[in-house]
Design a protein around this motif. Structure first.
Motif, PDB file in Angstrom:
ATOM      1  N   ARG A 183       0.840  -1.215   0.000  1.00  0.00           N
ATOM      2  CA  ARG A 183       0.000   0.000   0.000  1.00  0.00           C
ATOM      3  C   ARG A 183       0.868   1.255   0.000  1.00  0.00           C
ATOM      4  O   ARG A 183       0.554   2.225  -0.668  1.00  0.00           O
ATOM      5  CB  ARG A 183      -0.941   0.022   1.202  1.00  0.00           C
ATOM      6  CG  ARG A 183      -1.931  -1.096   1.227  1.00  0.00           C
ATOM      7  CD  ARG A 183      -3.309  -0.817   0.756  1.00  0.00           C
ATOM      8  NE  ARG A 183      -3.818   0.502   1.053  1.00  0.00           N
ATOM      9  CZ  ARG A 183      -4.536   1.211   0.186  1.00  0.00           C
ATOM     10  NH1 ARG A 183      -4.814   0.730  -0.997  1.00  0.00           N
ATOM     11  NH2 ARG A 183      -5.002   2.385   0.510  1.00  0.00           N
ATOM     12  N   SER A 184       1.958   1.233   0.751  1.00  0.00           N
ATOM     13  CA  SER A 184       2.829   2.410   0.792  1.00  0.00           C
ATOM     14  C   SER A 184       3.512   2.634  -0.556  1.00  0.00           C
ATOM     15  O   SER A 184       3.788   3.775  -0.932  1.00  0.00           O
ATOM     16  CB  SER A 184       3.861   2.287   1.914  1.00  0.00           C
ATOM     17  OG  SER A 184       4.797   1.286   1.632  1.00  0.00           O
ATOM     18  N   LEU A 185       3.768   1.549  -1.281  1.00  0.00           N
ATOM     19  CA  LEU A 185       4.356   1.671  -2.620  1.00  0.00           C
ATOM     20  C   LEU A 185       3.438   2.440  -3.564  1.00  0.00           C
ATOM     21  O   LEU A 185       3.910   3.181  -4.425  1.00  0.00           O
ATOM     22  CB  LEU A 185       4.613   0.282  -3.223  1.00  0.00           C
ATOM     23  CG  LEU A 185       5.846  -0.467  -2.777  1.00  0.00           C
ATOM     24  CD1 LEU A 185       5.815  -1.893  -3.309  1.00  0.00           C
ATOM     25  CD2 LEU A 185       7.106   0.236  -3.224  1.00  0.00           C
ATOM     26  N   SER A 234       2.692   4.849 -12.788  1.00  0.00           N
ATOM     27  CA  SER A 234       1.323   4.340 -12.705  1.00  0.00           C
ATOM     28  C   SER A 234       1.254   2.820 -12.788  1.00  0.00           C
ATOM     29  O   SER A 234       0.432   2.202 -12.101  1.00  0.00           O
ATOM     30  CB  SER A 234       0.452   4.987 -13.781  1.00  0.00           C
ATOM     31  OG  SER A 234       1.006   4.774 -15.062  1.00  0.00           O
ATOM     32  N   ALA A 235       2.092   2.200 -13.606  1.00  0.00           N
ATOM     33  CA  ALA A 235       2.067   0.733 -13.710  1.00  0.00           C
ATOM     34  C   ALA A 235       2.458   0.095 -12.385  1.00  0.00           C
ATOM     35  O   ALA A 235       1.815  -0.850 -11.921  1.00  0.00           O
ATOM     36  CB  ALA A 235       2.997   0.256 -14.825  1.00  0.00           C
ATOM     37  N   MET A 236       3.475   0.641 -11.762  1.00  0.00           N
ATOM     38  CA  MET A 236       3.934   0.103 -10.485  1.00  0.00           C
ATOM     39  C   MET A 236       2.846   0.261  -9.420  1.00  0.00           C
ATOM     40  O   MET A 236       2.585  -0.675  -8.652  1.00  0.00           O
ATOM     41  CB  MET A 236       5.208   0.821 -10.063  1.00  0.00           C
ATOM     42  CG  MET A 236       5.912   0.211  -8.912  1.00  0.00           C
ATOM     43  SD  MET A 236       7.478   1.107  -8.733  1.00  0.00           S
ATOM     44  CE  MET A 236       8.167   0.237  -7.387  1.00  0.00           C
ATOM     45  N   ALA A 237       2.202   1.404  -9.392  1.00  0.00           N
ATOM     46  CA  ALA A 237       1.127   1.641  -8.431  1.00  0.00           C
ATOM     47  C   ALA A 237      -0.029   0.670  -8.657  1.00  0.00           C
ATOM     48  O   ALA A 237      -0.582   0.109  -7.715  1.00  0.00           O
ATOM     49  CB  ALA A 237       0.634   3.086  -8.526  1.00  0.00           C
ATOM     50  N   SER A 238      -0.378   0.451  -9.917  1.00  0.00           N
ATOM     51  CA  SER A 238      -1.480  -0.449 -10.258  1.00  0.00           C
ATOM     52  C   SER A 238      -1.182  -1.889  -9.833  1.00  0.00           C
ATOM     53  O   SER A 238      -2.041  -2.576  -9.266  1.00  0.00           O
ATOM     54  CB  SER A 238      -1.748  -0.382 -11.756  1.00  0.00           C
ATOM     55  OG  SER A 238      -2.739  -1.299 -12.122  1.00  0.00           O
ATOM     56  N   ILE A 239       0.029  -2.339 -10.079  1.00  0.00           N
ATOM     57  CA  ILE A 239       0.399  -3.708  -9.705  1.00  0.00           C
ATOM     58  C   ILE A 239       0.443  -3.843  -8.182  1.00  0.00           C
ATOM     59  O   ILE A 239       0.022  -4.867  -7.635  1.00  0.00           O
ATOM     60  CB  ILE A 239       1.733  -4.110 -10.362  1.00  0.00           C
ATOM     61  CG1 ILE A 239       1.589  -4.087 -11.885  1.00  0.00           C
ATOM     62  CG2 ILE A 239       2.159  -5.506  -9.899  1.00  0.00           C
ATOM     63  CD1 ILE A 239       2.916  -4.147 -12.622  1.00  0.00           C
ATOM     64  N   ALA A 240       0.918  -2.808  -7.492  1.00  0.00           N
ATOM     65  CA  ALA A 240       0.918  -2.851  -6.023  1.00  0.00           C
ATOM     66  C   ALA A 240      -0.519  -2.953  -5.502  1.00  0.00           C
ATOM     67  O   ALA A 240      -0.779  -3.655  -4.525  1.00  0.00           O
ATOM     68  CB  ALA A 240       1.629  -1.632  -5.455  1.00  0.00           C
ATOM     69  N   ARG A 241      -1.463  -2.278  -6.171  1.00  0.00           N
ATOM     70  CA  ARG A 241      -2.885  -2.417  -5.800  1.00  0.00           C
ATOM     71  C   ARG A 241      -3.343  -3.861  -5.995  1.00  0.00           C
ATOM     72  O   ARG A 241      -4.100  -4.392  -5.181  1.00  0.00           O
ATOM     73  CB  ARG A 241      -3.759  -1.503  -6.665  1.00  0.00           C
ATOM     74  CG  ARG A 241      -3.906  -0.123  -6.137  1.00  0.00           C
ATOM     75  CD  ARG A 241      -4.971   0.665  -6.933  1.00  0.00           C
ATOM     76  NE  ARG A 241      -4.685   2.067  -6.791  1.00  0.00           N
ATOM     77  CZ  ARG A 241      -3.873   2.763  -7.586  1.00  0.00           C
ATOM     78  NH1 ARG A 241      -3.297   2.203  -8.617  1.00  0.00           N
ATOM     79  NH2 ARG A 241      -3.653   4.036  -7.353  1.00  0.00           N
ATOM     80  N   ASP A 242      -2.900  -4.479  -7.086  1.00  0.00           N
ATOM     81  CA  ASP A 242      -3.269  -5.871  -7.351  1.00  0.00           C
ATOM     82  C   ASP A 242      -2.702  -6.809  -6.276  1.00  0.00           C
ATOM     83  O   ASP A 242      -3.355  -7.791  -5.907  1.00  0.00           O
ATOM     84  CB  ASP A 242      -2.779  -6.311  -8.734  1.00  0.00           C
ATOM     85  CG  ASP A 242      -3.494  -5.602  -9.871  1.00  0.00           C
ATOM     86  OD1 ASP A 242      -4.576  -5.009  -9.637  1.00  0.00           O
ATOM     87  OD2 ASP A 242      -2.971  -5.628 -11.005  1.00  0.00           O
ATOM     88  N   VAL A 243      -1.497  -6.513  -5.790  1.00  0.00           N
ATOM     89  CA  VAL A 243      -0.917  -7.316  -4.704  1.00  0.00           C
ATOM     90  C   VAL A 243      -1.813  -7.241  -3.483  1.00  0.00           C
ATOM     91  O   VAL A 243      -2.141  -8.264  -2.870  1.00  0.00           O
ATOM     92  CB  VAL A 243       0.527  -6.856  -4.359  1.00  0.00           C
ATOM     93  CG1 VAL A 243       1.015  -7.516  -3.065  1.00  0.00           C
ATOM     94  CG2 VAL A 243       1.485  -7.156  -5.496  1.00  0.00           C
ATOM     95  N   THR A 244      -2.226  -6.032  -3.110  1.00  0.00           N
ATOM     96  CA  THR A 244      -3.070  -5.892  -1.919  1.00  0.00           C
ATOM     97  C   THR A 244      -4.406  -6.595  -2.115  1.00  0.00           C
ATOM     98  O   THR A 244      -4.917  -7.218  -1.176  1.00  0.00           O
ATOM     99  CB  THR A 244      -3.288  -4.406  -1.538  1.00  0.00           C
ATOM    100  OG1 THR A 244      -3.973  -3.738  -2.578  1.00  0.00           O
ATOM    101  CG2 THR A 244      -1.972  -3.708  -1.240  1.00  0.00           C
TER     102      THR A 244
END
Length: 114
Positions: A55-57, A67-77
């Motif tokens: 989430r912090s990422l 944006s891609a990194m943020a989106s994938i981090a959302r998918d992890v959560t």
């Protein structure tokens, strides 16, 4: 890779060159540390802290236009929330790959603006 040059441009417009470079450099360092920490937490099967770290990422990545990194981090959560261990593993390692490429791209762009 989805790197948003407009977001970086906004930072430079708001903070000036020195201020924006400082923010970007600190964000890159923090993202690199957190990505490594994500992998360590996954290997320790610590899903609570992995979720917090992912989430912090999101916020840090969005701040500098990753944006891609943020989106994938959302998918992890989301995978953690769904208690889908195979998906967590797959998405996390995608995050690590994209994160590495994104950090390199921002760093390269940073070199261009200096």
């Amino acid at each position: 890779m989805h790197l948003d040059p407009d977001k970086l441009g906004e930072l430079y417009a708001q903070l000036g060159e020195a201020g924006a470079e400082d923010v970007v450099c600190r964000a890159i360092e923090e993202l690199a540390v957190r990505l490594t920490h994500c992998e360590r937490l996954w290997r320790q099967n610590n899903m609570v802290d992995l979720r917090k770290n992912a989430r912090s990422l999101i916020a840090i990545a969005e701040q500098i236009g990753m944006s891609a990194m943020a989106s994938i981090a959302r998918d992890v959560t989301a995978a953690i929330d769904n208690e889908d261990a195979p998906a967590v593993a797959a998405i996390l390692f995608r995050l690590l790959r994209v994160g590495e490429r994104s950090l390199t791209a921002v760093w390269d762009q940073q070199d261009i603006t200096v």
